[in-house]
Each structure stands twice: as structure tokens, then as C-alpha cells.
Design a protein around this motif. Structure first.
Motif, PDB file in Angstrom:
ATOM      1  N   THR A   7       0.742  -1.191   0.094  1.00 17.07           N
ATOM      2  CA  THR A   7      -0.122   0.015   0.038  1.00 17.07           C
ATOM      3  C   THR A   7       0.751   1.231  -0.074  1.00 17.07           C
ATOM      4  OG1 THR A   7      -1.820   1.094   1.027  1.00 17.07           O
ATOM      5  CG2 THR A   7      -0.253  -0.151   2.675  1.00 17.07           C
ATOM      6  N   GLU A   8       0.426   2.523  -0.301  1.00 14.02           N
ATOM      7  CA  GLU A   8       1.082   3.609  -0.335  1.00 14.02           C
ATOM      8  C   GLU A   8       1.135   4.161   1.161  1.00 14.02           C
ATOM      9  OE1 GLU A   8       0.049   7.257  -2.604  1.00 14.02           O
ATOM     10  OE2 GLU A   8      -0.492   5.885  -4.314  1.00 14.02           O
ATOM     11  N   TYR A   9       2.491   4.516   1.314  1.00 15.19           N
ATOM     12  CA  TYR A   9       2.547   5.076   2.817  1.00 15.19           C
ATOM     13  C   TYR A   9       2.745   6.775   2.595  1.00 15.19           C
ATOM     14  CZ  TYR A   9       3.568   0.930   5.161  1.00 15.19           C
ATOM     15  OH  TYR A   9       3.381  -0.404   5.943  1.00 15.19           O
ATOM     16  N   SER A  11       3.626  10.395   0.172  1.00 11.11           N
ATOM     17  CA  SER A  11       4.760  10.974  -1.129  1.00 11.11           C
ATOM     18  C   SER A  11       5.845  11.409  -0.395  1.00 11.11           C
ATOM     19  CB  SER A  11       3.744  12.110  -1.821  1.00 11.11           C
ATOM     20  OG  SER A  11       3.687  13.264  -0.884  1.00 11.11           O
ATOM     21  N   GLU A  66       6.882   8.287  -4.288  1.00  9.00           N
ATOM     22  CA  GLU A  66       5.886   7.734  -3.408  1.00  9.00           C
ATOM     23  C   GLU A  66       6.756   6.621  -2.676  1.00  9.00           C
ATOM     24  OE1 GLU A  66       2.763   8.523  -3.136  1.00  9.00           O
ATOM     25  OE2 GLU A  66       3.084  10.220  -4.783  1.00  9.00           O
ATOM     26  N   TYR A  68       6.069   3.077  -0.731  1.00 11.25           N
ATOM     27  CA  TYR A  68       5.253   1.961  -0.829  1.00 11.25           C
ATOM     28  C   TYR A  68       5.621   0.929   0.259  1.00 11.25           C
ATOM     29  CZ  TYR A  68       3.627   3.668  -5.088  1.00 11.25           C
ATOM     30  OH  TYR A  68       2.832   4.527  -6.191  1.00 11.25           O
TER      31      TYR A  68
END
Length: 173
Positions: A7-9, A11, A66, A68
Motif C-alpha cells: 500500500t502507499e505510505y 509521497s 512515493e 510503498y
């Protein structure tokens, strides 16, 4: 085989504490009026590599701008990890006028020389993977690799760096 969900953490802007959108902008901002004294592309690549190495134990990566990592999200202080990377030591290695060498050694050799734990301990960031199978070696790295045993991968001898019996020409950059 179990799959890992990522998942994205966040930017670079929201997590790094630099106040800019990209690693490239962070590098240029830190160097300010002296940016022209550095090889910005190589410095940025080396800084990104160092950040990803620092993130490795968390399972996270910086990909472009980004961050991740694994899902569910852990409690990771990304800013502290980024701040723990010694940007100025990396910058020193990419200052123009400092003698450095480049070689096209192939992707697997380039990845090995920067990622192998023994080589990392020996070289302390003196070799950078520039992508596309190319590496950059500082003058200190050149000295270290010139002192390796004759049968060792990564040995520099006769103006070449050697991997598995194949020599790759070095160019002064």
C-alpha cells in the motif's frame, strides 16, 4: 506461495520533511547555488539507493516520489529514516572535479557490487549503480577495488573492473 499486499505510505513531499515534491528537487534545494558543482543525476540516484537501503528492514521502498510498503501499514517513521541517511557524505562522492570512474558492467554485476553485504561493508557507498548496467566508482572505491585478491569479482586491474573473468573498461568521468 503467499502474496504480499502493498500500500502507499505517502509521497516524498508529505513524508520526507524536505518540503519539496521529489528527491531531485530535494537534492537541488540542499545544494542551492552550488548544484552545478555536483553530478546531480548520479547524486540523486545514489541518494535514492541509500534511502531504499535504509528502508529495507521495514519492507518499504521509495519508488519515484512515493513510498510503498506492506499492508497492513506499520508504524514507520519515514522522516526519521530519510533524515538518518547521510546526504552530505553521498554528495561528497559526486562532487564534480573529484575523480570518478564509470563502467558498463551489465545489470547483474551492477546490482551485485552495490547490494552484496560484504562489498557494501568494504566500499561504504563508493560505488553507485547508475542503472542500465552502469556503475560509478569514486577514487576511494578505485583504490579499494584495486587492492582485492586477483580472483575476486570487482577487482580493478589494467584499467578494467573484473567480474567472473570478464573485464569491463573503466572511463574517467
Amino acid at each position: 506461495m503467499a502474496k504480499t499486499v502493498t500500500t502507499e505510505y505517502g509521497s516524498w513531499n508529505t513524508q520526507s520533511g524536505t518540503g519539496v515534491d521529489t528527491v531531485t528537487e530535494a537534492v537541488a534545494t540542499a545544494l542551492g547555488e552550488f548544484a552545478g558543482d555536483y553530478d546531480l543525476d548520479a547524486l540523486t540516484a545514489a541518494y535514492e539507493t541509500a534511502i531504499n537501503e535504509a528502508l529495507a528492514d521495514t519492507g518499504m521502498t521509495l519508488n519515484g516520489s512515493e513510498f510503498y510498503g506492506p499492508y497492513p501499514r506499520g508504524d514507520v517513521d519515514i522522516r526519521a529514516i530519510v533524515e538518518g541517511v547521510d546526504f552530505w557524505e553521498i554528495a561528497r562522492q559526486h562532487e564534480r572535479g573529484a575523480i570518478a570512474y564509470t563502467a558498463d558492467v551489465g545489470a547483474s554485476n551492477a546490482k551485485w557490487i552495490v547490494a552484496d553485504p560484504e562489498m557494501r561493508a568494504l566500499l561504504h557507498g563508493e560505488v553507485t549503480d547508475l542503472g542500465d548496467g552502469k556503475i560509478r566508482i569514486t577514487s576511494d572505491g578505485y583504490e579499494i577495488l584495486s587492492g582485492l585478491d586477483e580472483s575476486a569479482d570487482g577487482l580493478i586491474d589494467d584499467g578494467q573492473i573484473w567480474f567472473e573473468g570478464d573485464g569491463y573498461p573503466l572511463a574517467v568521468s
